[in-house]
Scaffold this motif. Structure first.
Motif, short mmCIF file in Angstrom:
data_model
loop_
_atom_site.label_atom_id
_atom_site.label_comp_id
_atom_site.label_asym_id
_atom_site.label_seq_id
_atom_site.Cartn_x
_atom_site.Cartn_y
_atom_site.Cartn_z
N ASP A 161 -0.55 -2.08 1.28
CA ASP A 161 -1.97 -1.93 1.57
C ASP A 161 -2.24 -2.57 2.93
OD1 ASP A 161 -4.70 -2.08 1.82
OD2 ASP A 161 -5.07 -2.91 -0.17
N SER A 172 -5.50 -5.13 3.28
CA SER A 172 -5.39 -6.49 2.73
C SER A 172 -4.08 -7.17 3.09
CB SER A 172 -5.54 -6.45 1.20
OG SER A 172 -4.50 -5.70 0.63
N ALA A 197 -1.18 -6.64 1.79
CA ALA A 197 -0.55 -7.03 0.53
C ALA A 197 0.31 -5.90 0.03
CB ALA A 197 -1.62 -7.39 -0.51
N ARG A 251 -16.36 -0.88 3.34
CA ARG A 251 -15.93 -2.21 2.89
C ARG A 251 -17.11 -3.18 2.90
NH1 ARG A 251 -10.72 -2.89 0.65
NH2 ARG A 251 -9.34 -1.38 1.64
N ASP A 306 -15.07 -8.32 1.31
CA ASP A 306 -13.69 -7.86 1.52
C ASP A 306 -13.08 -8.54 2.75
OD1 ASP A 306 -13.79 -6.19 -0.66
OD2 ASP A 306 -14.34 -4.41 0.52
N ARG A 366 -10.05 -11.29 2.79
CA ARG A 366 -8.83 -10.99 3.54
C ARG A 366 -8.51 -12.13 4.50
NH1 ARG A 366 -6.78 -9.42 8.15
NH2 ARG A 366 -5.05 -7.94 8.15
N GLN A 387 -7.13 -15.09 2.53
CA GLN A 387 -5.78 -14.82 2.05
C GLN A 387 -4.76 -14.92 3.18
OE1 GLN A 387 -6.34 -10.98 0.29
NE2 GLN A 387 -7.31 -11.80 -1.56
#
Length: 414
Positions: A74, A77, A79, A166, A170, A174, A177
């Motif tokens: 993805d 993100s 991820a 988005r 979001d 992000r 993270q």
């Protein structure tokens, strides 16, 4: 010392600058400095068909290089939901027991918990623009807005303009993270001061971010072309043809020069894989409208010297910031002055009026003016070519990395 290299692709499948340098560094450390390890490259269906039941695949004859099937990344993100694919790395890591995990790019490898690298074991992602600023990659391109303007970096307001679907949450999630993931790395390495400064401006610790330049194999430079009456009017483009690398800008500049009856030649070397039908149609039209330009398609690294021998200048017309383009190092290795954009990592590598020329970014008329200046200014090419400094070799880069690895391990042991 044992080092595990993780790279988002393999140069045998995608010969980009990151892939070429990462494998070259791995092999140099292995062959000349007795470093043991593995080079694992992510692969998706875009580059190779998956073998049923196989997540790890060999490539070529190298027993310490392999492909890892990770096809569900993805990119927003950053991820990798394919935990099954990531889990396939477990036995490799356990068997190797690496002292250092050196991640060349977080693309593909970063799992929901930060990826397969053991916590606090990594050297760094090597390229800033594809990690910290990845949201700008979709759909507008590397650090570009969706309408093609240069992006100075993410912010909730700017990002939502390009990603209206988005929510603000979001982007906040992000960001948090990514900070958690990168916080687990002992070092974040960038090949340019430009990229380092972007990290520092975003609030990453000075002690964590370090400039570590890329290196290139030391080869004999290509001979300079015999130029009638000293006229240096042959220009080369080397790299992938897509909208971000600026090949279309160069073709438009060449069209303008032909309309002005300026004698010159432009050769474009590189493939155009994975491009849209609209881009390919535009490329065909641009080539037809530029009678002095030719596209010769993909090339092998072994043939680069011969191609360089046919040009006087290398043009890097990228329409975004860039970081540390391999093609500039290749041009300087072969003693070719570079014409490039006046921003970012390009401008950092090429000294305007010293070993190359800067041109306005994304401006075909401006690029045409600079190319005409390059052709018509007496003695300019000789002066610029004479000022070119040899690029850092892969051996020198390997020694710098080896020192860094030792310092990192020493700091951990203290």
């Amino acid at each position: 010392m044992r080092v595990l290299f993780l790279c988002h692709n393999h140069p045998g499948l995608q010969p980009g600058g990151t892939e070429v340098f990462a494998r070259g560094l791995f092999r140099t450390l292995r062959d000349r400095h007795s470093v043991e390890g593995m080079f694992l490259a992510a692969v998706t269906g875009a580059h190779r068909e998956r073998r049923p039941g196989t997540l790890l695949q060999g490539i070529g004859d190298a027993p310490d290089e392999a492909l890892v099937w990770l096809g569900h990344f993805d990119r927003f993100s950053m991820a990798q939901p394919d935990t099954y694919g990531l889990a396939s790395l477990g036995p490799v890591i356990e068997a190797l027991r690496p002292d250092i995990v050196h991640v060349h790019h977080l693309l593909q490898f970063r799992g929901g918990d930060g990826g397969p690298a053991p916590p606090r074991r990594a050297a760094s992602p090597a390229h800033l623009h594809r990690a910290r600023f990845l949201p700008a990659l979709r759909p507008g391109g590397p650090l570009l807005t969706t309408d093609g303007r240069l992006c100075s970096g993410p912010s909730p307001d700017r990002c939502q303009a390009c990603f209206p679907g988005r929510s603000g949450a979001d982007f906040v999630m992000r960001e948090l993270q990514m900070r958690d993931v990168l916080g687990e790395f002992d070092r974040i390495l960038t090949p340019s001061a430009f990229a380092r400064d972007r990290y520092l401006a975003a609030g990453y610790p000075v002690r964590q971010v370090q400039v570590m330049p890329n290196g290139i194999a030391a080869l004999p430079p290509a001979p300079h072309r015999a130029a009638a009456k000293g006229r240096r009017d042959r220009f080369g483009f080397f790299g992938h043809l897509n909208r971000f690398k600026g090949g279309m800008v160069l073709l438009d500049a060449s069209r303008r020069l032909s309309a002005e009856r300026v004698d010159h030649g432009v050769t474009l070397h590189g493939g155009a894989a994975y491009q849209s039908e609209a881009f390919m149609a535009g490329l065909a039209t641009a080539l037809a409208d530029a009678p002095a330009a030719r596209h010769h398609g993909p090339y092998e690294a072994a043939g680069l010297s011969g191609l360089m021998a046919q040009v006087d200048w290398v043009v890097v017309p990228s329409i975004w910031w860039e970081n540390a383009p391999l093609v500039i190092q290749e041009a300087f290795l072969h003693r070719r002055p570079v014409i490039c954009g006046e921003i970012g990592g390009m401008a950092e590598m090429v000294r305007d009026g010293v070993d190359g020329l800067h041109a306005p970014v994304g401006d075909p008329a401006g690029l045409a003016r600079v190319i005409r200046q390059a052709i018509e200014t007496e003695g300019l090419w000789d002066r610029l070519a004479g000022n070119i400094r040899p690029p850092l070799t892969i051996e020198a880069a390997a020694l710098l990395h080896l020192d860094l690895y030792r310092d990192t391990l020493g700091a951990r042991a203290a």
